[in-house]
Design an enzyme around this catalytic site. Structure first.
Site, PDB file in Angstrom:
ATOM      1  CG  PHE A 236      -8.845  40.399  17.387  1.00  0.00           C
ATOM      2  CD1 PHE A 236      -9.221  41.597  17.983  1.00  0.00           C
ATOM      3  CD2 PHE A 236      -8.265  40.445  16.119  1.00  0.00           C
ATOM      4  CE1 PHE A 236      -9.007  42.811  17.335  1.00  0.00           C
ATOM      5  CE2 PHE A 236      -8.037  41.649  15.464  1.00  0.00           C
ATOM      6  CZ  PHE A 236      -8.417  42.835  16.068  1.00  0.00           C
ATOM      7  CG  MET A 259      -6.415  35.493  15.089  1.00  0.00           C
ATOM      8  SD  MET A 259      -6.390  37.096  15.900  1.00  0.00           S
ATOM      9  CE  MET A 259      -5.486  36.705  17.403  1.00  0.00           C
ATOM     10  CD  GLU A 260     -14.688  37.980  11.262  1.00  0.00           C
ATOM     11  OE1 GLU A 260     -14.162  38.493  10.228  1.00  0.00           O
ATOM     12  OE2 GLU A 260     -15.581  38.496  11.916  1.00  0.00           O
ATOM     13  CG  LEU A 261      -7.670  38.364  11.510  1.00  0.00           C
ATOM     14  CD1 LEU A 261      -6.226  37.967  11.266  1.00  0.00           C
ATOM     15  CD2 LEU A 261      -7.793  39.229  12.757  1.00  0.00           C
ATOM     16  CB  CYS A 294     -14.947  41.469   8.030  1.00  0.00           C
ATOM     17  SG  CYS A 294     -16.099  40.403   8.911  1.00  0.00           S
TER      18      CYS A 294
END
Length: 493
Positions: A236, A259-261, A294
């Site tokens: 995600f 997870m790349e948040l 991001c």
């Protein structure tokens, strides 16, 4: 405005499942809107939960055979996909600009970047090595090798509709996994075009599937991915709150996650930096896709000795931006994806100015261009208690703060729950090394404002997530290590 494609076959509006463009049984639809003109591009079926289940089942069935395909075949198919991406470069970039709003030159760059992952992992597919281990206390041999984890669910964001999908799908397919991708509801057309090219590249049916859900139905689709025992990994890219939710939802099956948040990336400009380079690269970082990435600089820290001059040169460059429709000649920056993005920028500006920030370049809504167009703000005298220092703006606001020394700025940089990216500008090797070591981020870029290379291990620490995409480590999250202990390998004498 309806842009023309050299290859009209790339414009697809149906789900791609098991090598077919399927008609959904759903009675619900959603519209894909051009954020620049607010005109409709396409009407898409909002697939039913049962259809998502069926697509997951197909992805699992395909895995049972695809995992045994020769590495040479996977490598060739990925290389074919890379070549097809470049052959259709202009058309794919057109789709990105059309549904995302970024300027065409940025879209061209994104497609090249996306394609590079297929090239990289076409080569890495052949290098998925294990080890031979000699135990300390007996003559057994331990052999390890890497097996594909299984079918994977890929949840992708709007800001890089080609690159984020490619960065996930390429290593998965190289490792022998099959994929089911759910693109953002605002930007599904690029993913569907890539699915068309995947088919042309030679991938077997069911190996790469694309399902479609509206904004309202996306949480239910994500839940399906997380709770299905057939999906062995979810990757995600998106916000930290959603990432935390997906982790909770995946707990019932204990599947692997990447997870790349969210981020809160700092830029550190020291007195000895090459100032023109620092200004140019800081702008490239901050205003790439108008701040909707991001890894965009969220906080710009400039040492006191060069602070005034940096702000002056930075402002001059920003004033030279040409905001407009991404297809128009000479446009440097397009529009934002939706009105919520603008609302957040304005909230952060109001908060900062109310707490003492100085407006260096006044931005604002460009309503004569459309409701999603916004001129960037640049503010100075930023302090740690302001929202723009604490929260990720994800929009065209450059927040500049002054610092005196290394210890002070490192404390401010690390005083955040996030740790994705950071940027350091200095000509002093000791400064660069010490600061890079102490920054609590997964990535540090020195004297450059960009993270765009398939060779880079991309990912963060803390609440910016875990796992690494790209690089020689990129396949690790799509594999499991199997150990085989061989007893009495020498036989008896």
């Amino acid at each position: 405005m309806t842009p023309k494609l050299k290859n009209p076959e790339l414009l697809r509006t149906k789900p791609f499942i098991n090598g077919e463009w399927v008609e959904s049984k759903s009675t619900k639809t959603f519209d894909v809107i051009d954020p620049a003109t607010e005109e409709g591009i396409a009407t898409i079926s909002d697939q039913t939960p049962e259809e998502i289940d069926e697509a997951i089942q197909i992805t699992k069935i395909a895995f049972d055979s695809y995992k045994n395909t020769p590495v040479a075949d996977r490598s060739r198919w990925l290389r074919n996909w890379y070549n097809l991406m470049l052959e259709n470069l202009d058309d794919l970039a057109t789709l990105v600009t059309w549904e995302n709003g970024k300027c065409f030159t940025d879209a061209i760059g994104e497609i090249r970047y996306a394609a590079s992952y297929f090239e990289w992992f076409s080569e890495e597919a052949k290098r998925n090595y294990g080890h031979t281990i000699q135990p300390a206390n007996h003559n057994n041999k331990i052999i390890t090798y890497k097996q594909p984890v299984g079918p994977v669910g890929l949840l992708c964001p709007f800001n890089f509709p080609a690159a984020m999908g490619a960065r996930k799908a390429a290593p998965a397919l190289a490792a022998g996994c099959t994929c089911i991708m759910k693109p953002d509801a605002q930007t599904p057309l690029t993913a569907l075009a890539m699915a068309y090219l995947a088919e042309k590249a030679g991938f077997p049916k069911g190996v790469f599937n694309v399902v479609l859900s509206s904004v309202e139905s996306t949480p239910a689709c994500g839940l399906k991915f997380c709770e299905s025992p057939l999906i062995k990994k979810v990757s995600f890219t998106g916000s930290t709150p959603v990432g935390k939710l997906l982790m909770k939802q995946s707990s019932s099956t204990l599947k692997k996650l990447s997870m790349e948040l969210g981020g809160n990336a700092p830029i550190l400009v020291f007195d000895d930096a090459k100032l023109d380079q620092a200004v140019e690269q800081s702008i490239a970082s901050k205003f790439r896709s108008l701040g909707q990435t991001c890894v965009c600089a969220n906080r710009i820290y400039v040492q006191a000795g060069v602070y005034d001059e940096f702000c002056k040169r930075f402002a001059e460059k920003v004033k030279g931006f040409k905001i407009g429709n991404g297809f128009d000649e000479g446009v440097t920056h397009g529009c934002l994806i939706n009105a919520r993005a603008i609302d957040k920028v304005e909230e952060h500006v109001r908060d900062a100015v109310g707490k003492g920030a100085k407006v260096i370049v006044e931005g604002g809504r460009l309503t004569h261009l459309g409701k999603h167009f916004y001129a960037p703000y640049v503010i100075g005298n930023v302090s740690p208690e302001m929202k723009c220092s604490v929260e990720e703006t994800f929009g065209p606001l450059a927040a500049i703060a002054k610092f005196e020394n290394q210890q002070e700025v490192l404390q401010q940089c690390n005083d955040t729950a996030f740790g994705l990216a950071a940027y350091v500008f200095s000509e002093n090797l000791n400064t660069v090394w010490q600061v890079s070591e102490q920054l609590e981020t997964g990535m540090v870029s020195v004297n450059s404002g960009m993270f765009t290379d398939a060779a880079l291990p991309f990912g963060g620490v803390k609440e910016s997530g875990f796992g690494r995409e790209g690089s020689l480590y990129g396949m690790d999250d799509y594999t499991v290590v199997k150990s085989i202990s061989l007893g009495n390998v020498y036989g008896s004498s």
